[in-house]
Motif scaffolding. Structure first.
Motif, PDB file in Angstrom:
ATOM      1  N   LYS A  13       0.887  -1.172   0.000  1.00 50.54           N
ATOM      2  CA  LYS A  13       0.000   0.000   0.000  1.00 50.54           C
ATOM      3  C   LYS A  13       0.920   1.216   0.000  1.00 50.54           C
ATOM      4  O   LYS A  13       1.808   1.332   0.845  1.00 50.54           O
ATOM      5  N   ASP A  15       1.167   5.284   0.098  1.00 48.69           N
ATOM      6  CA  ASP A  15       0.496   6.537   0.421  1.00 48.69           C
ATOM      7  C   ASP A  15       0.914   7.592  -0.604  1.00 48.69           C
ATOM      8  O   ASP A  15       2.090   7.939  -0.709  1.00 48.69           O
ATOM      9  N   LYS A  17      -0.003  10.647  -0.551  1.00 50.41           N
ATOM     10  CA  LYS A  17       0.045  11.933   0.154  1.00 50.41           C
ATOM     11  C   LYS A  17      -0.964  12.950  -0.379  1.00 50.41           C
ATOM     12  O   LYS A  17      -0.741  14.147  -0.312  1.00 50.41           O
ATOM     13  N   TYR A  21      -4.421   6.042  -1.829  1.00 48.49           N
ATOM     14  CA  TYR A  21      -3.378   5.019  -1.800  1.00 48.49           C
ATOM     15  C   TYR A  21      -3.339   4.304  -3.143  1.00 48.49           C
ATOM     16  O   TYR A  21      -4.372   4.086  -3.770  1.00 48.49           O
ATOM     17  N   GLU A  40      -9.204   5.635  -1.441  1.00 52.12           N
ATOM     18  CA  GLU A  40      -9.080   6.489  -0.266  1.00 52.12           C
ATOM     19  C   GLU A  40      -9.085   5.653   1.015  1.00 52.12           C
ATOM     20  O   GLU A  40      -8.864   6.183   2.096  1.00 52.12           O
ATOM     21  N   GLN A  42      -8.080   1.479   2.640  1.00 49.96           N
ATOM     22  CA  GLN A  42      -7.247   0.310   2.354  1.00 49.96           C
ATOM     23  C   GLN A  42      -8.084  -0.732   1.645  1.00 49.96           C
ATOM     24  O   GLN A  42      -9.080  -1.207   2.182  1.00 49.96           O
ATOM     25  N   ASN A  68       5.827   5.547   3.725  1.00 45.32           N
ATOM     26  CA  ASN A  68       4.729   5.628   2.760  1.00 45.32           C
ATOM     27  C   ASN A  68       4.446   4.302   2.062  1.00 45.32           C
ATOM     28  O   ASN A  68       3.456   4.185   1.360  1.00 45.32           O
ATOM     29  N   GLU A 128       5.849   7.408  -6.404  1.00 43.95           N
ATOM     30  CA  GLU A 128       4.682   8.075  -5.816  1.00 43.95           C
ATOM     31  C   GLU A 128       4.208   9.205  -6.722  1.00 43.95           C
ATOM     32  O   GLU A 128       3.006   9.345  -6.976  1.00 43.95           O
TER      33      GLU A 128
END
Length: 150
Positions: A13, A15, A17, A21, A40, A42, A68, A128
């Motif tokens: 997973k 993140d 930011k 995710y 938004e 898990q 992250n 990311e």
């Protein structure tokens, strides 16, 4: 304590930011596959396994030290997902193209490389950025900078 490397089949997973995710899957180190799903919340790991793969790239080990990037599960990998992708390279001196896969490098024409990922290890921060931009529908500067020249 965080793992120094992911284990084959680990589900990640990531993140982004921005309240969402993204998810990835550890293949043969350092190769990771990234799923075409952002959430938004898990997403249960088993719900990811049938999703499409956006891309497979090499990722630096530092990803597994990042707060992250969290391992949320592990599942055996299907044979098609385990297949190494072809990457492209450009010799910095001769400017000749080659394709690279699983330790094998073969000469190539530029046209054969246009839709391949460049052979490069990505930092977790650049992954990311790439995922965030993809899900927002905007071009990513890292993808553009590594794209095969046309």
């Amino acid at each position: 304590m965080r793992k120094k490397n992911g284990t084959l089949g680990d589900i990640l997973k990531i993140d982004l930011k921005n309240g969402s995710y993204a998810f990835g899957r550890v293949l043969k180190s350092p190769l990771i596959a990234f799923y075409d799903v952002a959430s938004e919340t898990q997403t249960p790991p088993e719900g990811l396994l049938s999703r499409d793969i956006l891309f497979k790239v090499w990722v630096m080990k530092s990803a597994f030290k990042s707060k992250n990037w969290v391992i949320i599960g592990n599942s055996p990998i299907d044979t098609p997902l385990m297949e190494d992708p072809w990457f492209f390279k450009i010799d910095p001196i001769s400017k000749k193209f080659s394709r690279y896969k699983d330790g094998i490098e073969v000469p190539a024409f530029r046209e054969e490389c246009l839709h391949l990922e460049r052979a490069a290890a990505w930092s977790p921060e650049h992954i990311e950025d790439r995922l965030r931009d993809y899900f927002m529908g905007i071009p990513n500067k890292w993808v553009e900078s590594l794209k095969c020249p046309t």
